[in-house]
Scaffold this motif. Structure first.
Motif, PDB file in Angstrom:
ATOM      1  N   LYS A   1      49.287 -11.713  23.244  1.00 24.11           N
ATOM      2  CA  LYS A   1      49.180 -10.958  24.455  1.00 24.11           C
ATOM      3  C   LYS A   1      50.615 -10.606  24.747  1.00 24.11           C
ATOM      4  O   LYS A   1      51.584 -11.716  24.279  1.00 24.11           O
ATOM      5  CB  LYS A   1      48.539 -11.700  25.727  1.00 24.11           C
ATOM      6  CG  LYS A   1      47.138 -12.087  25.367  1.00 24.11           C
ATOM      7  CD  LYS A   1      46.298 -10.845  25.775  1.00 24.11           C
ATOM      8  CE  LYS A   1      44.758 -11.095  25.551  1.00 24.11           C
ATOM      9  NZ  LYS A   1      44.126  -9.794  25.303  1.00 24.11           N
ATOM     10  N   ILE A   2      51.030  -9.437  25.575  1.00 20.88           N
ATOM     11  CA  ILE A   2      52.232  -9.512  26.128  1.00 20.88           C
ATOM     12  C   ILE A   2      52.326  -8.964  27.664  1.00 20.88           C
ATOM     13  O   ILE A   2      51.773  -7.899  27.745  1.00 20.88           O
ATOM     14  CB  ILE A   2      53.097  -8.499  25.046  1.00 20.88           C
ATOM     15  CG1 ILE A   2      54.550  -8.020  25.751  1.00 20.88           C
ATOM     16  CG2 ILE A   2      52.369  -7.230  24.899  1.00 20.88           C
ATOM     17  CD1 ILE A   2      55.419  -7.545  24.972  1.00 20.88           C
ATOM     18  N   VAL A   3      53.001  -9.930  28.459  1.00 20.05           N
ATOM     19  CA  VAL A   3      53.024  -9.586  29.801  1.00 20.05           C
ATOM     20  C   VAL A   3      54.516  -9.168  30.094  1.00 20.05           C
ATOM     21  O   VAL A   3      55.229  -9.996  30.000  1.00 20.05           O
ATOM     22  CB  VAL A   3      52.367 -10.663  30.734  1.00 20.05           C
ATOM     23  CG1 VAL A   3      52.577 -10.515  31.989  1.00 20.05           C
ATOM     24  CG2 VAL A   3      50.950 -11.047  30.427  1.00 20.05           C
ATOM     25  N   ALA A   4      54.698  -7.990  30.696  1.00 15.84           N
ATOM     26  CA  ALA A   4      55.966  -7.716  31.154  1.00 15.84           C
ATOM     27  C   ALA A   4      56.121  -7.229  32.460  1.00 15.84           C
ATOM     28  O   ALA A   4      55.155  -6.657  33.148  1.00 15.84           O
ATOM     29  CB  ALA A   4      56.500  -6.399  30.219  1.00 15.84           C
ATOM     30  N   GLY A   5      57.072  -7.849  33.267  1.00 16.30           N
ATOM     31  CA  GLY A   5      57.368  -7.273  34.528  1.00 16.30           C
ATOM     32  C   GLY A   5      58.244  -6.129  34.376  1.00 16.30           C
ATOM     33  O   GLY A   5      59.109  -5.964  33.602  1.00 16.30           O
ATOM     34  N   ASN A   6      58.069  -5.044  35.362  1.00 11.47           N
ATOM     35  CA  ASN A   6      58.808  -3.799  35.519  1.00 11.47           C
ATOM     36  C   ASN A   6      59.523  -4.182  37.155  1.00 11.47           C
ATOM     37  O   ASN A   6      58.893  -3.837  38.028  1.00 11.47           O
ATOM     38  CB  ASN A   6      58.205  -2.679  35.231  1.00 11.47           C
ATOM     39  CG  ASN A   6      58.906  -1.375  35.647  1.00 11.47           C
ATOM     40  OD1 ASN A   6      60.207  -1.379  35.902  1.00 11.47           O
ATOM     41  ND2 ASN A   6      58.187  -0.158  35.716  1.00 11.47           N
TER      42      ASN A   6
END
Ligand code: G3H
Length: 250
Positions: free
Chosen positions: A5-10
């Motif tokens: 999984k990849i969780v990115a904040g923008n």
């Protein structure tokens, strides 16, 4: 092997350099999760202090945009070399806000994607439909067009490492999350489209995020869907809530 999984904040246009350091210091202990790649995509001026602040943690720093030329008379732009030299690994390309306010098109998105790969940056390629497009029943056609143009001349080996963020525009910053069924339907169509362009192995390898009002409450169900490999998170990435989103499986 399954996809990580990849969780990115923008962060969008939020956080001064000193606020960035404070936020990373606060979030560092909250975003530990070995099952998830954690990326903070920050404003250009925050990149260097953010990389410094994130040292020794599992947080990787990304950029929110970059230009598709190497260098030269492009006042105000950031080049891929500037990002890699600073230690950036990921770059968001073609966010709907870039398309809406800064005239980005599928063609410029494609140029940026190619340039990112040339420099070893992982692009987080955004796509998504408007409410009108959804109501007219053309969501999947629209997304397929965005994907096909974004991936023109991208090799299968490159595509395998890319991240796609499906962000329905009507769900961004509105508190309106797509239903898990809506999000899964489109993410699955994106994977099928990648399969058509390349092959089964590429479709299986590429990571597809959902974005649009993701919260600690909605993340567990969204991220459990077969074709959703994490999220691109706006508003909630600026709060301790982001820790709970990253730890959606705990
Ligand atoms: O890139 C992130 C998206 O635009 C989602 O933003 P949001 O979580 O504030 O709706």
């Amino acid at each position: 092997m399954g996809r990580k999984k990849i969780v990115a904040g923008n962060w969008k246009m939020n956080m001064t350099p000193s606020e960035a350091v404070t936020l990373i210091d606060t979030l560092k202990p909250l975003v530990k999760n070995d099952d998830v790649d954690v990326v903070f995509c920050v404003p250009a001026i925050d990149i260097i202090p953010a990389i410094e602040a994130a040292k020794g943690s599992n947080i990787q720093i990304g950029a929110e945009n970059m230009y598709f030329e190497e260098k030269g008379a492009y006042t105000g732009e950031i080049s891929p070399n500037m990002l890699t030299d600073a230690g950036v690994k990921y770059v968001i390309i073609g966010h709907s806000e870039r398309r809406e306010y800064f005239a980005e098109t599928d063609e410029t998105v494609n140029k940026k994607v190619l340039k990112a790969f040339e420099h070893g940056l992982t692009p987080i390629i955004c796509c998504g439909e408007t409410l009108t497009q959804r109501e007219q029943g053309i969501t999947i056609d629209w997304i397929r067009q965005q994907i096909k143009i974004a991936f023109l001349n991208v090799t299968a080996d490159q595509a395998k490492t890319a991240v796609i963020a499906y962000e329905p525009i009507w769900a961004i910053g509105t508190g309106k999350v797509a239903t898990t069924e809506q999000a899964q339907e489109v993410c699955s169509a994106i994977r099928a489209c990648i399969g058509e362009i390349y092959d089964e192995a590429t479709a299986e390898a590429i990571r597809i995020q959902y974005g649009g009002s993701v919260s600690a409450k909605s993340a567990p169900e969204l991220f459990a869907q077969a074709d959703i490999d994490g999220g691109l998170v706006g508003g909630a990435s600026l709060k301790p809530d982001f820790g709970a989103i990253v730890n959606y499986n705990k």
